[in-house]
Scaffold this motif. Structure first.
Motif, mmCIF file in Angstrom:
data_model
loop_
_atom_site.group_PDB
_atom_site.id
_atom_site.type_symbol
_atom_site.label_atom_id
_atom_site.label_comp_id
_atom_site.label_asym_id
_atom_site.label_seq_id
_atom_site.Cartn_x
_atom_site.Cartn_y
_atom_site.Cartn_z
ATOM 1 N N ASP A 179 -4.339 7.443 -1.186
ATOM 2 C CA ASP A 179 -4.479 6.943 -2.789
ATOM 3 C C ASP A 179 -4.420 8.464 -3.479
ATOM 4 O OD1 ASP A 179 -7.157 7.760 -2.413
ATOM 5 O OD2 ASP A 179 -7.674 5.768 -2.558
ATOM 6 N N ASN A 183 2.378 1.657 -3.440
ATOM 7 C CA ASN A 183 1.518 2.283 -4.398
ATOM 8 C C ASN A 183 0.932 3.745 -4.223
ATOM 9 O OD1 ASN A 183 2.065 -0.052 -5.915
ATOM 10 N ND2 ASN A 183 0.424 -1.297 -5.141
ATOM 11 N N ALA A 184 1.184 4.001 -3.077
ATOM 12 C CA ALA A 184 0.527 5.302 -2.498
ATOM 13 C C ALA A 184 0.759 6.355 -3.514
ATOM 14 C CB ALA A 184 0.726 5.717 -1.091
ATOM 15 N N ALA A 231 0.902 -1.242 -0.017
ATOM 16 C CA ALA A 231 0.043 -0.008 -0.031
ATOM 17 C C ALA A 231 0.828 1.321 0.137
ATOM 18 C CB ALA A 231 -1.079 0.258 1.195
ATOM 19 N N VAL A 250 -4.779 4.846 2.858
ATOM 20 C CA VAL A 250 -5.004 3.434 2.509
ATOM 21 C C VAL A 250 -4.044 2.723 3.501
ATOM 22 C CG1 VAL A 250 -5.848 3.841 0.166
ATOM 23 C CG2 VAL A 250 -3.373 4.014 0.680
#
Lengths: 154, 759
Positions: B485, B363-364, B360, B491
């Protein structure tokens, strides 16, 4: 050692002690007047506050030699029956938590009201900032002082 | 009604009888008589009975209806000496004006958990206190029924008067107590319905207040006995040092000095209790006739101190790992800072992990990272450490301020070689505790000194001794990260926290359970500086750090900080992540909603700046809104609004007092207080250089509101302390436009902090 005559709570005492002995320890160790508390020994916390000819002083910094001849009032002598308006206000507001600093707070507060019967919030804060309360009863202390001031004025 | 097993067996009853001599306590109670004689008219009206009848270990009833209730737990200012007996009196159905309260002795056969700590006295005493009152009530009713020759079910009680429903028969507790004391203790009793409470939930004043405001002896330091000597100890000047040699000749020649010697508090082979924490084991002792004489003689001691290589070696290795070339193993605040910010976090270990936080974060769209620190703190009870001990060959009497008398008894027993039955520990009222008096080394020291002298001794710490003696609140560090996100949704959440030498992390507290991807890591770094529980241990830092971070996060996400928390709590309530979550989301949300309403959160508050915070610890939920302004760069706290869920509030006005005190204490420590070190030496030694909040710095106003839910009560000594630090930090941000990350905040506010510490 030397002998000193001190007037405490209206009574004369002959005290045999080293002249440098602070009044605080004379009160506690010699006279067993334990209401006056030891907190810091350097006049920073106010727990040992007594009245010296009516004014609030830190008894941990007042050598017995300097107390001789003066009129000293301790918490035990503030009133005969524990009913001084400041003591009464303290009870009504139920100020104390641990209670250790409160005698000093009451002595500072009563000296303040002697000099200034109707202090403003700021005057209360200034007069009381030499007395530390680690429990944090400051809000109630102020409330009680205002209550006592009102009682004394009315 | 709910029936409960009394658990008050013949054992505790018989034990009392044995102590009292034949089931009756013959009518002399020194303390009570003393009190009646000393105090004002209200008390004077309370006549002392000729005879007392003990119905169980918690209480005795006088033949005139006056009741003495023993308060089992140590009183450190949390006011249990009033609130615990109130609970007994409630179930007993006695007039509170006819109640005398006395501090119970240490007696683990009768009382459970005679300890002041963890805000647990009321919560853990609730059932046993109620049962004690209800059991005595039932015995009195049974005796009355027998005397009136009517069924118990036809009797009712009000304020200690038993009445029969079908006739005009009545009898008072005082009249029937003698007969009741002869009855078997019932095995099962009924407790009242909470709706019928008459004393619980009403404000009753501090039972010791009159003594406090008139300066009567109450505290350990107020102890004076015939033939008593005063003792002081001298400890090494630095953590990591030990006594090398002592030349006491000059000190011994000083007026009033009885003896000078050294002691070892805990011999190496002694099995210690958890509460046996002492930074300095080998101490120089000066004994004399009076306090001032002992203080003067201490100045004449010639003492050499030495590095304790065993202690300093490990620290030296740590210091070198932090890049300190001239490492000595004697700690400094400078090296602590590097250990906290650099070395410690590298040692972190995962304590809890939900989902896939690494992914997470990877990919933030945005990652926010912030770090928080706090310094060591000294407890600074206004009454310095002290204890009275009178140790003879076959018995030891101890009196003074101790939060853990039961553990102290075990330690004393081992240290002196006496059986527990030969040891009598009595608890004085304490001039503050805050966790410091959990650690009773001073009690052992007093006992060892008295044993050596063969005389009663009062051990007294000076303020300097007390403040430089260790057992501090550790220095902590917490690093928070949040992943957002592309739509600014949270997230993932990551907390990595640790300290010297203890970690402040609570991995299962909020916001754990509210976020799918969650990672909690913990670390510690060793130290020679002893640490101990300090008002709301660990929470007293992490609550402020977490609430500061949540505030910043809410702002980043464009959300209202209260609504942001409520949204997360809704998630934790309806669809929690994980199963170990250590809080009730609905009660958490309850205090936030209450403080939002009571503080009129949604209304524009200028010119004041406000911050909000909420936390759950010690079984109680607290939310606070703090309003402040700045005047010449000095914070003026205009008002703090507090919302508290501690279940049933036993003594409302006293409870408010606790919340006010915890709030002021929390603000004070976050804003002003710190203990610093150089070469192992504590650099603050008294109130001229250790800053505690003072009257003019305290909030002008504190509004306290309790959630009314009828749930069994929890404690209040600690819970109001931690969250307000977050509310303060968040209000400071509003006031200055700057975030505050490092306590004490006053240094950053007044630009005294090294820039490298700033995030």
């Amino acid at each position: 050692m030397a002998e000193f005559n001190v007037n405490i709570n209206g009574k004369d005492f002959d005290i045999d002690a080293d002249p440098t002995t602070p009044l605080l320890w004379v009160l506690r160790d010699h006279l067993k007047l334990v209401g006056t508390k030891y907190g810091c020994g350097i006049a920073q916390c106010g727990a040992c506050t007594v009245h010296f000819n009516g004014a609030a002083v830190r008894s941990c910094q007042l050598p017995i030699s300097a107390a001789a001849g003066a009129k000293i009032t301790t918490i035990e002598g503030l009133s005969e029956h524990g009913d001084h308006p400041v003591q009464q206000a303290w009870l009504e507001v139920d100020v104390p938590q641990c209670g250790y600093c409160q005698a000093g707070q009451i002595m500072s507060a009563s000296a303040l009201l002697n000099q200034n019967p109707s202090p403003s919030d700021e005057e209360i804060e200034n007069a009381m900032s030499g007395n530390i309360c680690r429990c944090g009863t400051y809000v109630r202390i102020k409330e009680a002082i205002k209550k006592a001031a009102n009682t004394q004025l009315s | 009604m709910n029936k409960v097993k009394t658990g008050i067996g013949r054992r505790s009853f018989i034990k009392n009888v044995a102590v009292a001599g034949g089931g009756l306590i013959i009518g002399f109670n020194w303390l009570a008589c003393q009190r009646a004689a000393e105090e004002g008219s209200e008390e004077m009206a309370m006549q002392m009975p000729d005879e007392w009848f003990e119905l169980n270990g918690y209480l005795k009833v006088g033949d005139n209806g006056v009741v003495t209730i023993y308060s089992p737990n140590p009183e450190i200012g949390q006011n249990v000496k009033t609130s615990m007996p109130m609970i007994v009196a409630e179930e007993l159905d006695v007039d509170w004006n006819n109640v005398i309260v006395e501090q119970a002795p240490l007696n683990t056969d009768i009382f459970t958990r005679q300890l002041a700590g963890g805000s647990q006295s009321i919560r853990q005493g609730w059932q046993s206190l109620r049962t004690a009152g209800a059991t005595a009530r039932q015995m009195l009713l049974t005796a009355a029924a027998s005397e009136m020759d009517v069924p118990v079910s036809e009797l009712s009680v009000e304020k200690g008067i038993i009445k029969h429903a079908g006739s005009d028969k009545s009898v008072s507790y005082g009249e029937i107590a003698k007969a009741a004391a002869k009855l078997e203790v019932p095995q099962e009793v009924e407790l009242k319905n909470k709706a019928d409470f008459k004393i619980i939930g009403t404000s009753r004043r501090n039972v010791d207040a009159k003594k406090i405001v008139t300066g009567q002896p109450l505290f350990g330091l107020d102890t004076y006995r015939d033939g008593m000597l005063t003792a002081m100890v001298v400890q090494p000047p630095a953590f990591g040092m030990v006594l090398k040699s002592l030349d006491a000749e000059a000190a011994k020649d000083m007026p009033g000095i009885t003896d000078v010697f050294t002691i070892s508090t805990y011999p190496e082979d002694m099995e210690k209790e958890w509460s046996d924490v002492a930074a300095f084991n080998n101490l120089v002792v000066v004994v004399g006739e009076s306090t001032w004489q002992v203080m003067q003689a201490r100045k004449k001691l010639n003492i050499e101190w030495d590095l304790n290589a065993e202690l300093t070696k490990e620290i030296e290795i740590l210091e070198k790992s932090a890049g300190m070339e001239d490492a000595t193993g004697l700690e400094s605040t400078e090296i602590h800072t590097r250990l906290l910010t650099e070395v410690g976090p590298r040692k972190a270990e995962v304590v809890r992990k939900d989902g896939d936080p690494e992914k997470a974060f990877k990919n933030a769209a945005k990652v926010i990272e912030r770090s928080y620190t706090c310094p060591f703190l000294a407890h600074n009870c206004m009454e310095p450490m002290n204890f009275f001990a009178d140790v003879r060959k076959d018995k030891a009497e101890l009196f003074g301020p101790i939060q853990t008398p039961e553990f102290a008894e075990n330690s004393i027993s081992k240290r002196l070689g006496l059986a527990p039955e030969q040891i009598d520990i009595q608890m004085s009222r304490m001039g503050g505790g805050f966790g410091r008096r959990l650690y009773g080394h001073f009690l052992i020291e007093a006992a060892v000194i008295s044993q050596k002298m063969g005389k009663p001794v009062k051990l007294v710490y000076t303020r300097e001794d007390d403040m430089t003696n260790g057992v501090y609140r550790p220095a902590y560090h917490a690093q928070y990260r949040a992943a957002l996100d592309a739509n600014n949704n949270l997230v993932a959440f990551h907390v990595k926290a640790g300290g010297i030498p203890e970690s402040p992390l609570f991995a299962n507290r909020f916001p754990a359970g509210a976020i799918d991807n969650y990672l909690a890591e913990s670390w510690t770094v060793d130290s020679n500086i002893t640490f101990g529980a300090f008002r709301a241990p660990r929470s007293n830092f992490i609550a402020g750090a977490e609430n500061s971070f949540l505030d910043e996060l809410a702002e980043e996400m464009g959300k209202d900080p209260i609504q942001f928390r409520l949204d997360m709590l809704k998630r934790a309530e309806t669809n929690p992540v994980g199963e170990e979550n250590d809080y009730d989301p609905s009660r958490y949300a309850g205090v936030l909603k209450l403080v939002r309403d009571e503080a009129s959160w949604e209304k524009e508050q200028s010119p004041v700046s406000r911050g909000v915070s909420a936390y759950y610890c010690h079984n109680t939920y607290v939310a606070q809104v703090l309003d402040m302004s700045l005047k010449n760069n000095q914070p003026i706290i205009e008002k703090v609004t507090c919302a508290v869920d501690c279940g049933i509030v036993v003594n409302p006005d006293a409870a408010k007092n606790m919340v006010e005190g915890g709030t002021i204490d929390g603000i004070g420590h976050a804003l002003y207080s710190e203990m610093t070190f150089e070469d192992g030496v504590p650099l603050k030694s008294n109130f001229h250089n250790y800053r505690l909040i003072r009257h003019q710095e305290a909030p002008k106003k504190i509004d306290t509101h309790f959630v009314k839910n009828g749930i069994d009560p929890t404690g209040l000594g600690e819970p109001p302390f931690p969250p307000v630090q977050g509310a303060l930090a968040n209000a400071l941000y509003k006031a200055t436009g700057r975030r505050f990350y490092n306590q004490p905040f006053i240094k950053e506010l007044q630009n005294e902090v090294p820039t490298e510490l700033k995030t």
